[in-house]
Design an enzyme around this catalytic site. Structure first.
Site, PDB file in Angstrom:
ATOM      1  N   CYS A  23       3.070  -2.508  15.979  1.00 21.95           N
ATOM      2  CA  CYS A  23       2.834  -2.228  14.559  1.00 21.95           C
ATOM      3  C   CYS A  23       2.126  -3.410  13.908  1.00 21.95           C
ATOM      4  O   CYS A  23       2.645  -4.525  13.904  1.00 21.95           O
ATOM      5  CB  CYS A  23       4.158  -1.967  13.850  1.00 21.95           C
ATOM      6  SG  CYS A  23       3.970  -1.649  12.087  1.00 21.95           S
TER       7      CYS A  23
ATOM      8  N   CYS B 254       3.425   8.443   1.272  1.00 27.99           N
ATOM      9  CA  CYS B 254       4.074   7.470   2.144  1.00 27.99           C
ATOM     10  C   CYS B 254       4.211   6.176   1.343  1.00 27.99           C
ATOM     11  O   CYS B 254       3.206   5.574   0.954  1.00 27.99           O
ATOM     12  CB  CYS B 254       3.190   7.281   3.377  1.00 27.99           C
ATOM     13  SG  CYS B 254       3.793   6.059   4.531  1.00 27.99           S
TER      14      CYS B 254
ATOM     15  N   CYS C 114       7.141  -7.416   6.502  1.00 31.01           N
ATOM     16  CA  CYS C 114       8.260  -6.845   7.261  1.00 31.01           C
ATOM     17  C   CYS C 114       8.852  -7.939   8.145  1.00 31.01           C
ATOM     18  O   CYS C 114       8.156  -8.865   8.547  1.00 31.01           O
ATOM     19  CB  CYS C 114       7.750  -5.698   8.129  1.00 31.01           C
ATOM     20  SG  CYS C 114       9.054  -4.681   8.847  1.00 31.01           S
TER      21      CYS C 114
ATOM     22  N   GLU D 152       0.824  -1.199   0.000  1.00 34.76           N
ATOM     23  CA  GLU D 152       0.000   0.000   0.000  1.00 34.76           C
ATOM     24  C   GLU D 152       0.857   1.248   0.000  1.00 34.76           C
ATOM     25  O   GLU D 152       1.948   1.263   0.544  1.00 34.76           O
ATOM     26  CB  GLU D 152      -0.912   0.000   1.233  1.00 34.76           C
ATOM     27  CG  GLU D 152      -1.989  -1.045   1.107  1.00 34.76           C
ATOM     28  CD  GLU D 152      -2.925  -1.098   2.297  1.00 34.76           C
ATOM     29  OE1 GLU D 152      -4.083  -1.465   2.105  1.00 34.76           O
ATOM     30  OE2 GLU D 152      -2.493  -0.788   3.414  1.00 34.76           O
TER      31      GLU D 152
ATOM     32  N   CYS E 171      -0.339   5.376  10.404  1.00 33.14           N
ATOM     33  CA  CYS E 171       0.912   4.667  10.700  1.00 33.14           C
ATOM     34  C   CYS E 171       0.630   3.319  11.342  1.00 33.14           C
ATOM     35  O   CYS E 171      -0.129   3.236  12.309  1.00 33.14           O
ATOM     36  CB  CYS E 171       1.758   5.443  11.700  1.00 33.14           C
ATOM     37  SG  CYS E 171       2.128   7.099  11.229  1.00 33.14           S
TER      38      CYS E 171
HETATM   39  N1  SAH Z   1      10.467   0.181   9.326  1.00 36.80           N
HETATM   40  C1  SAH Z   1      10.591   1.610   9.230  1.00 36.80           C
HETATM   41  C2  SAH Z   1       9.557   2.211   8.309  1.00 36.80           C
HETATM   42  C3  SAH Z   1       8.131   2.136   8.836  1.00 36.80           C
HETATM   43  S1  SAH Z   1       7.689   3.735   9.324  1.00 36.80           S
HETATM   44  C4  SAH Z   1      10.554   2.215  10.612  1.00 36.80           C
HETATM   45  O1  SAH Z   1      10.309   1.477  11.560  1.00 36.80           O
HETATM   46  O2  SAH Z   1      10.821   3.391  10.757  1.00 36.80           O
HETATM   47  C5  SAH Z   1       6.212   3.531  10.144  1.00 36.80           C
HETATM   48  C6  SAH Z   1       6.173   4.394  11.379  1.00 36.80           C
HETATM   49  O3  SAH Z   1       4.915   4.212  12.050  1.00 36.80           O
HETATM   50  C7  SAH Z   1       7.241   3.991  12.362  1.00 36.80           C
HETATM   51  O4  SAH Z   1       7.725   5.086  13.079  1.00 36.80           O
HETATM   52  C8  SAH Z   1       6.455   3.082  13.270  1.00 36.80           C
HETATM   53  O5  SAH Z   1       7.113   2.918  14.472  1.00 36.80           O
HETATM   54  C9  SAH Z   1       5.132   3.805  13.368  1.00 36.80           C
HETATM   55  N2  SAH Z   1       4.030   2.937  13.780  1.00 36.80           N
HETATM   56  C10 SAH Z   1       3.909   1.623  13.566  1.00 36.80           C
HETATM   57  N3  SAH Z   1       2.750   1.153  14.088  1.00 36.80           N
HETATM   58  C11 SAH Z   1       2.138   2.209  14.637  1.00 36.80           C
HETATM   59  C12 SAH Z   1       0.879   2.352  15.312  1.00 36.80           C
HETATM   60  N4  SAH Z   1       0.066   1.330  15.494  1.00 36.80           N
HETATM   61  N5  SAH Z   1       0.543   3.587  15.722  1.00 36.80           N
HETATM   62  C13 SAH Z   1       1.359   4.631  15.504  1.00 36.80           C
HETATM   63  N6  SAH Z   1       2.549   4.550  14.869  1.00 36.80           N
HETATM   64  C14 SAH Z   1       2.934   3.350  14.450  1.00 36.80           C
END
Ligand code: SAH
Length: 391
Positions: A142, A128, A135, A114, A364
């Site tokens: 996440c 994004c 992953c 996505e 996110c």
């Molecule tokens: N793997 C990379 C790229 C993904 S970025 C990384 O970890 O940076 C996605 C962002 O959203 C990251 O900062 C992650 O920590 C955040 N994220 C993941 N799940 C989330 C959630 N349920 N609520 C808010 N932020 C979340």
């Protein structure tokens, strides 16, 4: 009466068809080599010819060779014989009440990811993008991370996400001041530093002045903290850096971001301090997800400030976006504000990220999950004999 079965022999089944190479996502060097190989450009004229085709693909968004009006007709016919200019299939497009658009894209059978367009982020709006399907990191908050890695996306597949957004927004071409898509964030599915080759090649194409023209300073690569790769990321891409930190001590970060067991906080911070080009004008963004009762106390806000001392940084507080069965809750608004105040008073910009696109599960950490569920339920409907259109 016996039934008659007609075999259509002049049309091989799709799995047997080898489709011609797609030029839409190649780097300049790859495009040049393909044109020389096809005899469409002599090595001496390759630079000029590559530039022509390149501008049609990446500035005008051409999806056919016919429109390339400054290229001789017979050359266009040869191009169309040898190559295609294709976008991957858009399986689903959803638009949120807040203007966020989410595309579920099928790159190949079973290879889906996505991307999400978020208006009013960055200069005008950010896309994004995903760097992997699934992953490997298993961050416990996440939802995307709970899905197994299928494979890395190729550079062409990353570029296609940008092309699809441009198609949708109708920005082929658009003067930089008029664009709605001005920034790219690698914050979709996957860990970009486990696909550095794909990300770096994609960035070469995305930032090309004669093409998509999105400056490297408007591209942010977010990582969970693959410390040994940071230097290479900076040197190869000159991209802005974002770090998903989420905790200020190793015991907690080991739980939230299991990658921390391999690259603990001290090692990560050393690598960040050495990030090429780091300065007050090019700060690192630290992402910090606000988890109720887990990492959100004033003491942790103060620990965060101490930890980042001397690093040119912004701190992005992300209210946790819930998903079904998640073992966490989002911190209360007052707790988040108190946390932000402490960080602010220490001199850091600390915007609280407004959740966007939650209604279409585009926020996110929510990517991909709903699409899987939808497809599973759609399959059940179709198994029960509903028309195929239900899929
Ligand atoms: N793997 C990379 C790229 C993904 S970025 C990384 O970890 O940076 C996605 C962002 O959203 C990251 O900062 C992650 O920590 C955040 N994220 C993941 N799940 C989330 C959630 N349920 N609520 C808010 N932020 C979340």
């Amino acid at each position: 009466m016996p039934s008659i079965v007609t075999l259509v022999l002049d049309r091989p089944s799709p799995s047997l068809t080898v489709s011609p190479p797609n030029l839409a996502g190649l780097t300049r060097a790859q495009l040049s080599a393909a044109l020389i190989d096809a005899g469409v450009a002599s090595p001496s004229a390759a630079r000029m010819r590559t530039g022509q085709v390149w501008r049609w693909i990446h500035n005008h968004g051409a999806t056919s060779f016919e429109t390339m009006s400054n290229i001789a007709k017979e050359t266009r016919v040869t191009l169309a014989d040898r190559f295609v200019l294709e976008r991957p299939q858009i399986v689903e497009r959803q638009q949120s009440v807040d203007g966020v658009i989410k595309w579920l894209i099928r790159f190949a059978p079973g290879i889906e990811a996505e991307s999400v367009y978020i208006p009013d982020v960055g200069r005008a709006g950010a896309l994004c993008v995903s760097s992997q399907v699934g992953c490997t990191l298993n961050c416990t908050f996440c939802h995307t991370g709970t899905q197994a890695l299928v494979r890395n996306l190729t550079a062409a597949e990353i570029i296609a996400q940008v092309q699809i957004a441009r198609d949708d927004l109708g920005e082929w071409p658009a003067a930089p001041g008029e664009r709605r898509l001005t920034n790219i964030v690698f914050m979709g599915m996957g860990e970009p530093l486990y696909n550095l080759d794909g990300v770096a090649d994609a960035l070469d194409v995305i930032s090309d002045n004669e093409g998509l023209g999105i400056s490297r300073r408007r591209v942010t690569v977010s990582t969970a903290g693959v410390a040994p790769k940071l230097k290479e990321l900076g040197e190869r891409t000159l991209a802005m850096l974002a770090i998903s930190l989420h905790a200020t001590n190793d015991a907690l970060r080991d739980q939230l971001v299991p990658l921390n067991r391999r690259y603990p906080i001290a090692q990560l911070l050393t690598a960040i301090r050495a990030y090429p080009g780091l300065s007050n004008a090019r700060r690192v963004t630290f992402e910090y997800v606000m988890l109720k009762g887990v990492n959100d106390t004033p003491a942790e806000a103060r620990a965060l400030v101490r930890l980042l001392a001397g690093i040119p940084a912004k701190i992005n507080l992300i209210p946790f976006n819930p998903w079904p069965g998640a073992p966490y809750e989002c911190s209360d608004p007052a707790t988040i504000r108190a946390f932000a105040d402490i960080v602010n008073r220490a001199g850091y910009a600390s915007p609280i990220r407004t959740p966007r696109g939650r209604d279409i599960l585009a926020a996110c950490g929510q990517l991909r999950s709903q699409s899987e569920k939808l497809r599973a339920s759609a399959r059940r409907v179709s198994d029960a004999g509903a028309p195929a259109a239900a899929l």
